[in-house]
Write a protein that holds these residues in place. Structure first.
Motif, PDB file in Angstrom:
ATOM      1  N   GLY A 202       0.824  -1.212   0.000  1.00 32.68           N
ATOM      2  CA  GLY A 202       0.000   0.000   0.000  1.00 32.68           C
ATOM      3  C   GLY A 202       0.851   1.251   0.000  1.00 32.68           C
ATOM      4  O   GLY A 202       1.994   1.243  -0.472  1.00 32.68           O
ATOM      5  N   GLY A 203       0.295   2.326   0.565  1.00 34.51           N
ATOM      6  CA  GLY A 203       1.032   3.583   0.625  1.00 34.51           C
ATOM      7  C   GLY A 203       1.899   3.655   1.879  1.00 34.51           C
ATOM      8  O   GLY A 203       3.016   4.156   1.841  1.00 34.51           O
ATOM      9  N   GLY A 204       1.355   3.136   3.011  1.00 32.43           N
ATOM     10  CA  GLY A 204       2.097   3.243   4.264  1.00 32.43           C
ATOM     11  C   GLY A 204       2.431   1.909   4.887  1.00 32.43           C
ATOM     12  O   GLY A 204       3.213   1.836   5.832  1.00 32.43           O
ATOM     13  N   THR A 205       1.807   0.843   4.409  1.00 35.54           N
ATOM     14  CA  THR A 205       2.074  -0.480   4.987  1.00 35.54           C
ATOM     15  C   THR A 205       2.242  -1.520   3.893  1.00 35.54           C
ATOM     16  O   THR A 205       1.786  -1.337   2.758  1.00 35.54           O
ATOM     17  N   THR A 206       2.919  -2.602   4.261  1.00 37.70           N
ATOM     18  CA  THR A 206       3.003  -3.787   3.389  1.00 37.70           C
ATOM     19  C   THR A 206       2.464  -4.936   4.222  1.00 37.70           C
ATOM     20  O   THR A 206       2.995  -5.226   5.301  1.00 37.70           O
ATOM     21  N   ASP A 207       1.380  -5.515   3.762  1.00 38.24           N
ATOM     22  CA  ASP A 207       0.687  -6.538   4.554  1.00 38.24           C
ATOM     23  C   ASP A 207       0.873  -7.909   3.904  1.00 38.24           C
ATOM     24  O   ASP A 207       0.683  -8.052   2.696  1.00 38.24           O
ATOM     25  N   ILE A 208       1.221  -8.887   4.731  1.00 44.33           N
ATOM     26  CA  ILE A 208       1.478 -10.236   4.203  1.00 44.33           C
ATOM     27  C   ILE A 208       0.496 -11.224   4.842  1.00 44.33           C
ATOM     28  O   ILE A 208       0.276 -11.177   6.054  1.00 44.33           O
ATOM     29  N   ALA A 209      -0.067 -12.105   4.036  1.00 43.57           N
ATOM     30  CA  ALA A 209      -0.878 -13.207   4.593  1.00 43.57           C
ATOM     31  C   ALA A 209      -0.521 -14.481   3.839  1.00 43.57           C
ATOM     32  O   ALA A 209      -0.418 -14.468   2.607  1.00 43.57           O
ATOM     33  N   ILE A 210      -0.320 -15.563   4.582  1.00 45.66           N
ATOM     34  CA  ILE A 210       0.043 -16.849   3.954  1.00 45.66           C
ATOM     35  C   ILE A 210      -1.139 -17.813   4.079  1.00 45.66           C
ATOM     36  O   ILE A 210      -1.720 -17.961   5.160  1.00 45.66           O
ATOM     37  N   PHE A 211      -1.476 -18.444   2.964  1.00 47.89           N
ATOM     38  CA  PHE A 211      -2.568 -19.437   2.947  1.00 47.89           C
ATOM     39  C   PHE A 211      -2.013 -20.761   2.449  1.00 47.89           C
ATOM     40  O   PHE A 211      -1.341 -20.796   1.411  1.00 47.89           O
ATOM     41  N   ILE A 212      -2.297 -21.818   3.188  1.00 51.75           N
ATOM     42  CA  ILE A 212      -1.909 -23.162   2.746  1.00 51.75           C
ATOM     43  C   ILE A 212      -3.095 -24.080   3.009  1.00 51.75           C
ATOM     44  O   ILE A 212      -3.740 -23.977   4.067  1.00 51.75           O
ATOM     45  N   GLU A 213      -3.371 -24.964   2.059  1.00 49.90           N
ATOM     46  CA  GLU A 213      -4.518 -25.894   2.148  1.00 49.90           C
ATOM     47  C   GLU A 213      -5.784 -25.130   2.516  1.00 49.90           C
ATOM     48  O   GLU A 213      -6.543 -25.519   3.391  1.00 49.90           O
ATOM     49  N   ASP A 214      -5.965 -24.003   1.870  1.00 49.91           N
ATOM     50  CA  ASP A 214      -7.169 -23.192   2.016  1.00 49.91           C
ATOM     51  C   ASP A 214      -7.299 -22.534   3.386  1.00 49.91           C
ATOM     52  O   ASP A 214      -8.316 -21.926   3.691  1.00 49.91           O
ATOM     53  N   GLY A 215      -6.261 -22.672   4.234  1.00 52.01           N
ATOM     54  CA  GLY A 215      -6.352 -22.085   5.578  1.00 52.01           C
ATOM     55  C   GLY A 215      -5.333 -20.963   5.750  1.00 52.01           C
ATOM     56  O   GLY A 215      -4.259 -20.990   5.152  1.00 52.01           O
TER      57      GLY A 215
END
Ligand code: ATP
Ligand code: MG
Length: 496
Positions: A289-302
């Protein structure tokens, strides 16, 4: 019958509903008979079982509007419209969509209104000036309401910022084996997982099921209706600073808009940009984004892991402003128009021009130099993302690679740079026509709106798999609570 319908059934709720509530918009608790505001005086009855929604019919006239029937901790709820407010560091975006059905009868949305305002009072995803932030939320909401032709009564609101932390926790619920697993059992198990000791001033934002275990059978995707004596859940808990949460909530509640749920921004973005097969294989969504970098990890749909970094596109622009001795606005313009993170592809003598405030004529800048500055910062951000992915322990479990989204993912050359740094597939993800949302304008089909569109989808898909706190505009704010306490204390001091 859809999963939701089955859940309603197992939860012991009625499965036939009638409801139309267009006049007041928004949601309301279930009632079995009332009048449809779209077909004026006629009484509506639902002509299909609640498999997640329905269409009304009345004295032979068929209403064209639909709704979503669902149940949560508060009971059964009917929702005709879903609204989203994405309060970002650079922009605030409000969306309102009507709940509809696609040709197969699956729940879908149709965007009715869009409103946007330039952010003020928000730094690195966190409210730093409630008055300014409230004002720009108001601007965006007003535009959206005007566009949609109806008020926003409640909304799904995005939350991010480095105050966010996550942990994994387990919960359990006994099950009445004659009935099988009900929605209430699922909610009870999640509530158990939620009961973790938190540092002072931290509160739970999300409790999301990663995996279920039914008796001794693990890796159950969705236990509803399964025969069992004991239900266990492996949950992902997202917590945030109560101060940051309350300040953000205040900016929305002050406009008399209830908060259906505060949604961690990368979780919303994932809804808009990931394909189900990517989530199944293993993928990381990185919202730049403009002020943040957001990470999310998904494995086996979770959902396995989430991280929010205090870094974003504004850092690239700031570096340019410093390197070029130019104002932020000029640097932003140069970044958007000529920016690339691949300096080798730019001729050494290529010049670009931009106006600098206070100077009459345009000034020229070396495009190669601009590109070198952008490359240095982009490398730093992506390398930190790589470090965070490695620390999570999931780096080697992402065959579907990385999906970049958010406004800054559009920076030219970023995917190539990403492939080099991550050594795995990298693509840019944006809301697309394959989503169950109609009425997405060309503007909304951009990575910049991944969170906003994702919030609508999060709202559409909300069900028994998560529990959360709802904020109501009627409940007293922390400030009024404080004032109330002070008044009570003063009254106690007074005689009589
Ligand atoms: N074409 C583009 N090339 C490079 N950067 C871009 C482009 N378009 C937008 N950006 C950058 O994207 C950033 C804004 O992205 P976005 O709208 O996703 O952020 P936000 O949601 O307001 O902030 P955050 O989510 O970090 O709080 C700005 O820094 C802007 O310069
Ligand atoms: Mg954002």
């Amino acid at each position: 019958m859809g999963l939701l319908g089955r859940w309603l059934q197992f939860a012991g709720k009625k499965t036939e509903f009638g409801s139309c509530q267009a006049a007041t918009g928004g949601r309301q608790d279930l009632r079995t008979d009332h009048r449809c505001s779209l077909c004026s005086s006629a009484l509506c009855t639902l002509n299909r079982p609640a498999g997640g929604g329905g269409q009304a019919s009345s004295r032979g006239i068929r209403c064209t509007h639909s709704w979503r029937v669902w149940a949560n901790q508060r009971g059964v709820v009917v929702q005709e419209f879903i609204s989203a407010i994405d309060i970002g560091t650079t922009k605030v975006c409000a969306l309102t969509a009507a709940v509809t059905h696609d040709s197969l009868g699956n729940l879908a949305l149709r965007v009715l209104g869009v409103g946007q305002a330039v952010s003020r009072g928000i730094r690195r995803g966190v409210v730093v000036n409630v008055k300014d932030a409230t004002a720009c939320v108001g601007e965006a909401v007003e535009k959206c309401e005007e566009d949609a032709g109806q008020p926003i009564l409640s909304a799904y609101v995005g939350i991010a910022g480095s105050h966010i932390s996550t942990l994994n926790s387990k919960g359990m619920s006994p099950v009445d084996h004659r009935q099988g697993v009900t929605g209430q059992d699922m909610q009870r198990a999640l509530e158990g997982a939620r009961a973790v000791a938190l540092p002072e001033n931290q509160e739970v934002i999300h409790t999301i099921a990663r995996q279920w275990t039914v008796d001794s059978q693990g890796a159950v995707q969705y236990p509803l209706g399964m025969s069992a004596y004991r239900l266990e859940v492996d949950a992902h808990i997202v917590t945030g600073s109560s101060t940051a949460v309350n300040n953000l909530a205040q900016c929305v509640l002050s406009h008399n808009i209830d908060i259906d749920e505060l949604v961690l921004e990368p979780l919303a973005s994932n809804e808009a940009v990931l394909r189900p097969e990517e989530r199944q294989m293993g993928v990381a969504v990185v919202d730049l984004g403009g002020g943040t970098t957001d990470i999310a990890i998904f494995i086996e749909d979770g959902l396995c892991h989430t991280v929010i970094l205090d870094l974003g596109g504004n850092h690239l622009t700031n570096d340019l402003a410093v390197g070029l001795h130019a104002p932020f606005e000029t640097a932003e313009e140069l970044k958007l128009r000529y920016g690339t993170v691949l300096p080798d592809r730019v001729a050494a003598d290529e010049k670009v021009w931009a106006t600098v405030f206070g100077e009459r004529s345009e000034r020229s800048f070396s495009r190669r130099f601009i590109s070198e500055i952008l490359e240095a910062r982009a490398c730093e951000i992506l390398e930190i993302v790589r470090e965070k992915l490695e620390e999570s322990g999931y780096y080697d479990r992402l065959p579907a690679g990385i999906v970049l989204t958010g406004g800054s993912s559009q920076l030219h050359g970023l995917t190539e740079l990403g492939r080099e740094i991550f050594g795995m597939p990298v693509r840019v993800g944006a809301p697309s026509a394959r989503l169950p949302i109609g009425g997405l304008t060309r503007t909304l089909l951009s990575p910049t709106y991944a969170t906003s569109v994702g919030l609508l989808l999060w709202g559409l898909h909300e069900d028994a798999r998560s529990v959360h706190r709802r904020f109501s505009a009627d409940s007293p704010s922390p400030h009024t609570q404080w004032v109330g306490q002070a008044m009570r204390w003063l009254r106690n001091l007074l005689p009589g």
